[in-house]
Design a protein around this motif. Structure first.
Motif, PDB file in Angstrom:
ATOM      1  N   LEU A 169       0.834  -1.214   0.000  1.00  0.00           N
ATOM      2  CA  LEU A 169       0.000   0.000   0.000  1.00  0.00           C
ATOM      3  C   LEU A 169       0.859   1.251   0.000  1.00  0.00           C
ATOM      4  O   LEU A 169       0.574   2.221  -0.705  1.00  0.00           O
ATOM      5  N   ARG A 170       1.906   1.220   0.823  1.00  0.00           N
ATOM      6  CA  ARG A 170       2.763   2.404   0.921  1.00  0.00           C
ATOM      7  C   ARG A 170       3.516   2.642  -0.384  1.00  0.00           C
ATOM      8  O   ARG A 170       3.711   3.774  -0.798  1.00  0.00           O
ATOM      9  N   LEU A 171       3.945   1.549  -1.032  1.00  0.00           N
ATOM     10  CA  LEU A 171       4.659   1.732  -2.307  1.00  0.00           C
ATOM     11  C   LEU A 171       3.722   2.283  -3.385  1.00  0.00           C
ATOM     12  O   LEU A 171       4.139   3.095  -4.213  1.00  0.00           O
ATOM     13  N   ASP A 172       2.445   1.861  -3.372  1.00  0.00           N
ATOM     14  CA  ASP A 172       1.484   2.436  -4.332  1.00  0.00           C
ATOM     15  C   ASP A 172       1.527   3.958  -4.219  1.00  0.00           C
ATOM     16  O   ASP A 172       1.548   4.680  -5.211  1.00  0.00           O
ATOM     17  N   ARG A 173       1.540   4.411  -2.989  1.00  0.00           N
ATOM     18  CA  ARG A 173       1.426   5.849  -2.733  1.00  0.00           C
ATOM     19  C   ARG A 173       2.770   6.586  -2.929  1.00  0.00           C
ATOM     20  O   ARG A 173       2.816   7.617  -3.595  1.00  0.00           O
ATOM     21  N   THR A 174       3.855   6.050  -2.353  1.00  0.00           N
ATOM     22  CA  THR A 174       5.124   6.788  -2.441  1.00  0.00           C
ATOM     23  C   THR A 174       5.622   6.843  -3.890  1.00  0.00           C
ATOM     24  O   THR A 174       6.163   7.863  -4.313  1.00  0.00           O
ATOM     25  N   CYS A 175       5.430   5.777  -4.636  1.00  0.00           N
ATOM     26  CA  CYS A 175       5.896   5.783  -6.030  1.00  0.00           C
ATOM     27  C   CYS A 175       5.054   6.735  -6.882  1.00  0.00           C
ATOM     28  O   CYS A 175       5.583   7.427  -7.757  1.00  0.00           O
ATOM     29  N   ALA A 176       3.748   6.785  -6.615  1.00  0.00           N
ATOM     30  CA  ALA A 176       2.889   7.726  -7.354  1.00  0.00           C
ATOM     31  C   ALA A 176       3.270   9.161  -6.997  1.00  0.00           C
ATOM     32  O   ALA A 176       3.365  10.038  -7.876  1.00  0.00           O
ATOM     33  N   ASN A 177       3.525   9.410  -5.719  1.00  0.00           N
ATOM     34  CA  ASN A 177       3.964  10.753  -5.291  1.00  0.00           C
ATOM     35  C   ASN A 177       5.276  11.130  -5.967  1.00  0.00           C
ATOM     36  O   ASN A 177       5.458  12.269  -6.395  1.00  0.00           O
ATOM     37  N   ALA A 178       6.205  10.169  -6.038  1.00  0.00           N
ATOM     38  CA  ALA A 178       7.525  10.454  -6.610  1.00  0.00           C
ATOM     39  C   ALA A 178       7.388  10.845  -8.082  1.00  0.00           C
ATOM     40  O   ALA A 178       8.041  11.787  -8.541  1.00  0.00           O
ATOM     41  N   LEU A 179       6.533  10.144  -8.805  1.00  0.00           N
ATOM     42  CA  LEU A 179       6.346  10.467 -10.221  1.00  0.00           C
ATOM     43  C   LEU A 179       5.779  11.879 -10.379  1.00  0.00           C
ATOM     44  O   LEU A 179       6.253  12.667 -11.199  1.00  0.00           O
ATOM     45  N   GLN A 180       4.795  12.204  -9.566  1.00  0.00           N
ATOM     46  CA  GLN A 180       4.193  13.544  -9.653  1.00  0.00           C
ATOM     47  C   GLN A 180       5.203  14.625  -9.294  1.00  0.00           C
ATOM     48  O   GLN A 180       5.280  15.665  -9.952  1.00  0.00           O
ATOM     49  N   LEU A 181       5.966  14.385  -8.237  1.00  0.00           N
ATOM     50  CA  LEU A 181       6.954  15.383  -7.814  1.00  0.00           C
ATOM     51  C   LEU A 181       8.043  15.541  -8.882  1.00  0.00           C
ATOM     52  O   LEU A 181       8.454  16.658  -9.201  1.00  0.00           O
ATOM     53  N   ALA A 182       8.492  14.413  -9.447  1.00  0.00           N
ATOM     54  CA  ALA A 182       9.540  14.466 -10.477  1.00  0.00           C
ATOM     55  C   ALA A 182       9.059  15.309 -11.658  1.00  0.00           C
ATOM     56  O   ALA A 182       9.808  16.142 -12.198  1.00  0.00           O
ATOM     57  N   LYS A 183       7.808  15.110 -12.057  1.00  0.00           N
ATOM     58  CA  LYS A 183       7.268  15.878 -13.194  1.00  0.00           C
ATOM     59  C   LYS A 183       7.183  17.361 -12.840  1.00  0.00           C
ATOM     60  O   LYS A 183       7.555  18.215 -13.649  1.00  0.00           O
ATOM     61  N   ALA A 184       6.715  17.660 -11.637  1.00  0.00           N
ATOM     62  CA  ALA A 184       6.569  19.060 -11.231  1.00  0.00           C
ATOM     63  C   ALA A 184       7.934  19.747 -11.185  1.00  0.00           C
ATOM     64  O   ALA A 184       8.086  20.894 -11.620  1.00  0.00           O
ATOM     65  N   LEU A 185       8.948  19.027 -10.672  1.00  0.00           N
ATOM     66  CA  LEU A 185      10.279  19.637 -10.557  1.00  0.00           C
ATOM     67  C   LEU A 185      10.911  19.836 -11.930  1.00  0.00           C
ATOM     68  O   LEU A 185      11.614  20.825 -12.155  1.00  0.00           O
ATOM     69  N   SER A 186      10.653  18.904 -12.866  1.00  0.00           N
ATOM     70  CA  SER A 186      11.335  19.008 -14.183  1.00  0.00           C
ATOM     71  C   SER A 186      10.978  20.279 -14.918  1.00  0.00           C
ATOM     72  O   SER A 186      11.742  20.709 -15.773  1.00  0.00           O
ATOM     73  N   SER A 187       9.804  20.844 -14.645  1.00  0.00           N
ATOM     74  CA  SER A 187       9.445  22.044 -15.407  1.00  0.00           C
ATOM     75  C   SER A 187       9.788  23.322 -14.641  1.00  0.00           C
ATOM     76  O   SER A 187       9.442  24.414 -15.077  1.00  0.00           O
ATOM     77  N   HIS A 188      10.483  23.192 -13.502  1.00  0.00           N
ATOM     78  CA  HIS A 188      10.812  24.422 -12.753  1.00  0.00           C
ATOM     79  C   HIS A 188      12.047  25.109 -13.344  1.00  0.00           C
ATOM     80  O   HIS A 188      13.065  24.450 -13.594  1.00  0.00           O
ATOM     81  N   PRO A 189      11.975  26.432 -13.545  1.00  0.00           N
ATOM     82  CA  PRO A 189      13.079  27.154 -14.203  1.00  0.00           C
ATOM     83  C   PRO A 189      14.420  27.145 -13.445  1.00  0.00           C
ATOM     84  O   PRO A 189      15.456  27.405 -14.051  1.00  0.00           O
ATOM     85  N   LYS A 190      14.421  26.872 -12.164  1.00  0.00           N
ATOM     86  CA  LYS A 190      15.694  26.889 -11.416  1.00  0.00           C
ATOM     87  C   LYS A 190      16.345  25.502 -11.320  1.00  0.00           C
ATOM     88  O   LYS A 190      17.404  25.347 -10.725  1.00  0.00           O
ATOM     89  N   ILE A 191      15.687  24.510 -11.913  1.00  0.00           N
ATOM     90  CA  ILE A 191      16.230  23.145 -11.864  1.00  0.00           C
ATOM     91  C   ILE A 191      16.822  22.787 -13.220  1.00  0.00           C
ATOM     92  O   ILE A 191      16.197  23.003 -14.263  1.00  0.00           O
ATOM     93  N   SER A 192      18.064  22.259 -13.211  1.00  0.00           N
ATOM     94  CA  SER A 192      18.689  21.920 -14.490  1.00  0.00           C
ATOM     95  C   SER A 192      18.440  20.470 -14.873  1.00  0.00           C
ATOM     96  O   SER A 192      18.483  20.122 -16.041  1.00  0.00           O
ATOM     97  N   LYS A 193      18.210  19.610 -13.878  1.00  0.00           N
ATOM     98  CA  LYS A 193      18.109  18.190 -14.200  1.00  0.00           C
ATOM     99  C   LYS A 193      17.365  17.448 -13.090  1.00  0.00           C
ATOM    100  O   LYS A 193      17.628  17.685 -11.900  1.00  0.00           O
ATOM    101  N   VAL A 194      16.458  16.546 -13.487  1.00  0.00           N
ATOM    102  CA  VAL A 194      15.802  15.682 -12.505  1.00  0.00           C
ATOM    103  C   VAL A 194      16.121  14.241 -12.890  1.00  0.00           C
ATOM    104  O   VAL A 194      15.953  13.859 -14.057  1.00  0.00           O
ATOM    105  N   ASN A 195      16.618  13.460 -11.939  1.00  0.00           N
ATOM    106  CA  ASN A 195      16.894  12.044 -12.187  1.00  0.00           C
ATOM    107  C   ASN A 195      15.757  11.219 -11.619  1.00  0.00           C
ATOM    108  O   ASN A 195      15.566  11.169 -10.400  1.00  0.00           O
ATOM    109  N   TYR A 196      14.999  10.583 -12.493  1.00  0.00           N
ATOM    110  CA  TYR A 196      13.927   9.682 -12.041  1.00  0.00           C
ATOM    111  C   TYR A 196      13.581   8.765 -13.210  1.00  0.00           C
ATOM    112  O   TYR A 196      13.285   9.248 -14.310  1.00  0.00           O
TER     113      TYR A 196
END
Ligand SMILES: *Cc1c(COP(=O)(O)O)cnc(C)c1O
Length: 411
Positions: A279-306
């Motif tokens: 159950l926890r992996l369902d949630r943490t992995c889904a959160n990680a994907l959403q966060l990775a996507k949100a961070l990739s489009s931020h202008p102060k971030i050069s690279k997201v590894n996921y």
């Protein structure tokens, strides 16, 4: 029961094994010693002719119940638990290998595992560190003395994904022990057995425990290796079913002799964690994907590894291998921005070195876990000074994303 899902198997494992008094959890057995009615019975337990416990350094009923759950998860034949993940990895190498043996290991290993392999080199083993994302590097490193290949699934902190299936096929043909450290992707996310791996090793401290309140490690023999054809098994342990020879030798030479036993209280906590890990992996992995996507489009971030991002070098491979892309990501800031300043702005994510916790944890990589290796080695491993590792937790995804975006915007 064979085709039941992991969560069902884990929840009912203790009850089905006949836990005392109909108890739904295996009780916490604190006794260090176990008494028998006759000396003959005690002798039989010592000689491995009768199931039972001799002295808790080699095993205890509560820890054994956890071992059985991990065996179910991994679909293996035998699991041995240890006081930490590092103890499991150390015991594995020290009990099966000897001076002159050669190991091929990933060059992106967890730092302490890398450090331990360097200790093995001092003891007379040989280790080649290779980029295991490409099978040709593994093939090129082979020697007549090669005995083992050791890789992780998703590397920490840059998230490289090893060529797990191809390495499995290669080890099978070359008759090499293939060890997969499955800490980042527990069996629910990735089954090491499907690669033909010999052992799955994991730190139970991370996602399986999940609550950050107990250390533990596990080593599971997946039943894929023919121990009768391996020269490193001592005659004493060549008894009965050959599938259990290595596990017996590791329990005696690795656990009993080095002594890193998992205590019953911690085994109980880790077993509770195992009940909810899917159950926890369902949630943490889904959160990680959403966060990775949100961070990739931020202008102060050069690279997201996921591995879940389509521009990740092993994205296609990851889609084939894993149910999810894991709960760990890392990112670099653009020139001129300081990650320490950014991290100090976070209100939810905690500055901490653990992984797989229910809470989101962040760490400035170059200043902490990779500090000891110095700037040259860090650069060769692609660890920028601004690299931040995030172990994504169970928080509400919107809260989490807003915490990071607010901190970035404030820079
Ligand atoms: C944490 C970790 C380990 C070591 O586990 P401990 O329980 O902390 O000893 C080994 N491998 C990986 C990939 C890890 O993340």
């Amino acid at each position: 029961m064979e085709n039941e899902q992991i969560i069902t198997q884990i929840l009912h494992a203790d009850r089905r094994a006949g836990a005392e008094h109909g108890s739904l959890h295996k009780p916490i057995h604190t006794s260090v010693a176990f008494g028998y009615a006759t000396p003959q019975e005690l002798a039989q337990v010592f000689q491995g002719q009768k199931p039972g416990y001799a002295y808790a350094r080699q095993g205890n009923p509560t820890t054994a119940a956890l071992e059985d759950k991990i065996t179910l998860m991994e679909n293996g034949v035998k699991t041995i638990c240890f006081s930490t993940g590092m103890a499991a990895i150390g015991a594995l190498c020290l009990s099966l290998l000897q001076k002159g043996d050669h190991i091929i290991a990933s060059s992106f290993l967890f730092g302490n595992t890398n450090s331990m392999f360097n200790t093995l080199i001092r003891l007379g083993l040989e280790v080649s560190f290779v980029d295991a994302t490409d099978i040709s590097n593994v093939k090129q490193a082979i020697k007549p003395s090669t005995k083992m290949v050791f890789v992780e699934t998703i590397a920490n902190p840059v998230t490289q994904v090893a060529d797990l299936m191809e390495i499995g096929a290669f080890c099978c043909t070359a008759k090499l022990i293939y060890v997969i450290d499955n800490t980042m992707t527990p069996a629910y996310v990735f089954s090491a057995k499907k690669t033909g791996a010999t052992f799955a090793v994991q730190s139970l401290t991370k996602s399986i425990g999940g609550h950050g309140d107990a250390l533990g490690g596990a080593l599971t023999d997946l039943g894929e290796f023919d121990w009768a054809s391996f020269s490193g098994i001592l005659d004493d342990y060549k008894q009965q079913d050959s599938r259990l020879w290595a596990a017996t030798q590791i329990r005696k030479k690795g656990l009993r002799d080095f002594g890193a036993a998992l205590g019953p209280e911690d085994a109980h906590r880790l077993a509770l964690g195992a009940e909810t890990v899917t159950l926890r992996l369902d949630r943490t992995c889904a959160n990680a994907l959403q966060l990775a996507k949100a961070l990739s489009s931020h202008p102060k971030i050069s690279k997201v590894n996921y591995p879940g991002l389509s521009n990740h070098p092993q994205h296609e491979r990851s889609k084939k291998l894993f149910k999810y892309f894991g709960s760990l990501l890392s990112f670099e800031l653009k020139e001129g921005f300081n990650c320490m300043e950014m991290l100090s702005q976070l209100k939810i994510a905690v500055n901490s070195s653990n992984l797989g916790d229910n809470r989101t944890l962040v760490i400035p990589v170059a200043h902490t876990i990779f500090w000891e290796m110095g700037p040259a080695r860090r650069a060769s491993m692609g660890i920028a000074d601004s690299l931040v590792r995030v172990s994504v937790g169970l928080e509400d995804a919107e809260d989490l994303i807003s915490d990071f975006i607010t901190a970035l915007d404030a820079l």
